[in-house]
Design a protein around this motif. Structure first.
Motif, PDB file in Angstrom:
ATOM      1  N   GLY A 194    -113.762 -11.003  23.127  1.00 10.07           N
ATOM      2  CA  GLY A 194    -113.090 -12.005  22.318  1.00 10.07           C
ATOM      3  C   GLY A 194    -114.035 -13.142  21.962  1.00 10.07           C
ATOM      4  O   GLY A 194    -115.099 -13.294  22.560  1.00 10.07           O
ATOM      5  N   TRP A 195    -113.641 -13.865  20.970  1.00  7.91           N
ATOM      6  CA  TRP A 195    -114.398 -15.020  20.518  1.00  7.91           C
ATOM      7  C   TRP A 195    -113.459 -16.230  20.511  1.00  7.91           C
ATOM      8  O   TRP A 195    -112.251 -16.074  20.259  1.00  7.91           O
ATOM      9  N   ASP A 196    -114.030 -17.368  20.785  1.00  8.74           N
ATOM     10  CA  ASP A 196    -113.199 -18.565  20.777  1.00  8.74           C
ATOM     11  C   ASP A 196    -112.837 -18.935  19.349  1.00  8.74           C
ATOM     12  O   ASP A 196    -113.642 -18.777  18.436  1.00  8.74           O
ATOM     13  N   SER A 197    -111.612 -19.398  19.214  1.00  8.08           N
ATOM     14  CA  SER A 197    -111.175 -19.889  17.913  1.00  8.08           C
ATOM     15  C   SER A 197    -110.129 -20.957  18.161  1.00  8.08           C
ATOM     16  O   SER A 197    -109.606 -21.060  19.269  1.00  8.08           O
ATOM     17  N   PRO A 198    -109.781 -21.730  17.157  1.00  7.86           N
ATOM     18  CA  PRO A 198    -108.739 -22.752  17.336  1.00  7.86           C
ATOM     19  C   PRO A 198    -107.395 -22.128  17.690  1.00  7.86           C
ATOM     20  O   PRO A 198    -106.522 -22.814  18.214  1.00  7.86           O
TER      21      PRO A 198
END
Length: 455
Positions: A194-198
RNA sequence: GGCCGGGUGGCAGAGUGGUCAUGCAGAGGCCUGCAAAGCCUUGUACGUCGGUUCGAUUCCGGUCCCGGCCUCCA
């Protein structure tokens, strides 16, 4: 310059192709999801659009061709979990395998092969734009595209809203406003990449990478977008929805091209039937060039049945043309574009008609004893081969393969046979020939010389 | 059910309103010491029923089949 007509799925007819910018063409083709070896069905769009790429390169000074590498996807996550591999080691391995297989099929590398995982910032920015413009909404860590906000949705596949509703069979997730809304971003479980996002730690949805990478590398509106015809709905519709809404109604692509599917011995390829043919496996048993010939032997929009007979036929056809090129081989010729063949390709990539022209050229070659005529035909065949991505090998290599030691042995037997024939000892000469045939070597006596090939 | 394709000679596979697609396979012949390769000759093919037309495989309509998509998919 001959006009190029391409069948455009958008208009359902052959349209005259002209690029948006006079000297530049932008082409994007949906590439592989790299979690397994490419099968022959994956190879068809690669080879078909490779011919288009070659043709466009002949017609325009600057062709920018992008084919994406999908290296983040639920199938990849599943495969990694099953095999206990980190995602990158699996995706890089199959990306490399894909490149090798397509190289073997003589497909030119595209100008760009962007990876999804290297475009997260662009995808997140696209999501942001869509939210700001009121085309996407956040729900439960997901971001969804709001299909109701895009009235032109599904114009490519020509499905009305009612039709779509009638055909819908999928369970509707609770967080969707409308059943048709599709995921732009979805949360990942802690053990998933996963990737960080708002919105959440997650990953991009299914269609987003294509929209993001097209915009990043080729521009807001590209000339041609290609892929398999199964992608028309929903993949390409969703790409269109995302891109058009993000870019204030600018069209995503002006021409949409879709290739037909491959069956194996008349049946759809499927893992349950066990008739899944990977390029890797096939090219161990057959000449990749014969595979390419077979892939181009039906028009790209038609279904193509993959059979051993078809491969055999392909190989025989290639033998014929290499036979022409083999004659007076020392002569190096400048390619000369054959108008009839070029015209066939300019008519929506009519490769079967192009092949028919090739046969005509070969017949003319054999019928003529005029060196100038024969030389002219060789030039045309050479140029045609360049366009189609065939006939690029040295003819002797095609017929004889690489084993130098065995070749020397064969040549020596041929010399012995020539001596026997010279003294009219046909019993001995036929014995040698039969012996070679038993080894799979076929002799041809021509013009005082004997050439050989593998059966 | 909705959308989209397609039904061409033994097989593969283009195309067209009225003389040839092409390839493979088959038959006959030429060439060859014999072969191979090549060349020549050879096959009343266009799912079905109507309509338009002087004429349709090609256009229009009906009909019967087959396939794809509508769910991950090239």
């Amino acid at each position: 310059m001959l006009p190029l007509y391409l069948y455009n799925t958008l208009t359902r007819q052959k349209d005259l192709f002209t690029p948006l910018k006079p000297a530049e063409v932008t082409l994007y083709v949906c590439g592989p999801t790299v979690y397994d070896y490419a099968h022959i069905g994956n190879a068809r769009p690669v080879v078909v659009f490779d011919v288009l790429f070659r043709l466009l390169n002949w017609l325009y000074p600057n062709v920018r061709y992008a084919r994406n590498i999908t290296d983040i996807d639920d199938k990849i996550i599943t495969a990694c979990a099953e095999q206990g591999l980190p995602m990158e080691s699996l995706t890089r391995r199959f990306e490399l395998a894909f490149r090798e297989d397509m190289f073997a099929l003589n497909a030119l590398p595209p100008t760009l092969e962007p990876r999804a995982t290297e475009h997260l910032p662009q995808m997140l920015a696209l999501i942001d734009t869509l939210i700001k413009k009121g085309h996407a909404y956040v729900a439960d860590g997901h971001v969804l595209f709001d299909v109701a906000s895009f009235p032109a949705y599904a114009a490519l596949s020509r499905r009305s809203a009612e039709d779509r509703l009638a055909g819908a069979r999928v369970e509707v997730a609770a967080y969707k406003k409308n059943p048709e809304d599709f995921v732009l971003w979805k949360p990942s479980a802690p053990d998933q990449p996963g990737w960080d996002s708002p919105h959440s730690r997650g990953r991009p949805g299914w269609h987003l990478e294509c929209s993001a990478m097209i915009a990043a590398h080729l521009g807001t509106t590209i000339d041609i977008h290609g892929g398999g015809n199964d992608l028309i709905f929903p993949h390409h519709e969703n790409e269109i929805a995302q891109s058009v809404c993000a870019h204030d109604n600018a069209p995503l692509a002006r021409f949409w091209l879709h290739n037909g599917f491959i069956t194996v011995n008349g049946q759809k390829m499927s893992k349950s039937l066990g008739n899944f043919k990977t390029v890797r496996e096939l090219r161990g048993e057959h000449s990749p060039e014969a595979m390419r010939w077979l892939l181009l032997s039906a028009h790209y929009r038609q279904p193509l049945d993959w059979t051993d007979e078809g491969l055999k036929n392909a190989r025989q056809n290639l033998d014929k043309f290499y036979g022409v090129l083999r004659e007076s081989e020392s002569e190096v010729v400048e390619p000369l574009v054959d108008d009839a063949l070029f015209g066939a390709l300019c008519d929506d990539l009519n490769t079967p008609a192009a092949f028919a022209r090739l046969h005509e050229l070969a017949a003319d070659f054999h019928k003529s004893s005029d060196a100038a005529v024969r030389r002219d035909i060789k030039r045309r065949l050479t140029a045609s081969g360049l366009l189609l991505g065939i006939l690029q090998q040295d003819a002797e290599t095609w017929f004889q393969g690489g084993n130098a030691a065995e070749a020397a042995d064969i040549e020596s037997l041929i010399a012995q046979r020539a001596a026997a024939r010279a003294r009219k000892d046909f019993q001995t000469s036929d014995m040698i020939r039969d012996g070679l045939l038993a080894r799979g070597i076929v002799l041809e006596d021509k013009a005082g010389q004997t050439v050989w090939k593998r059966a």
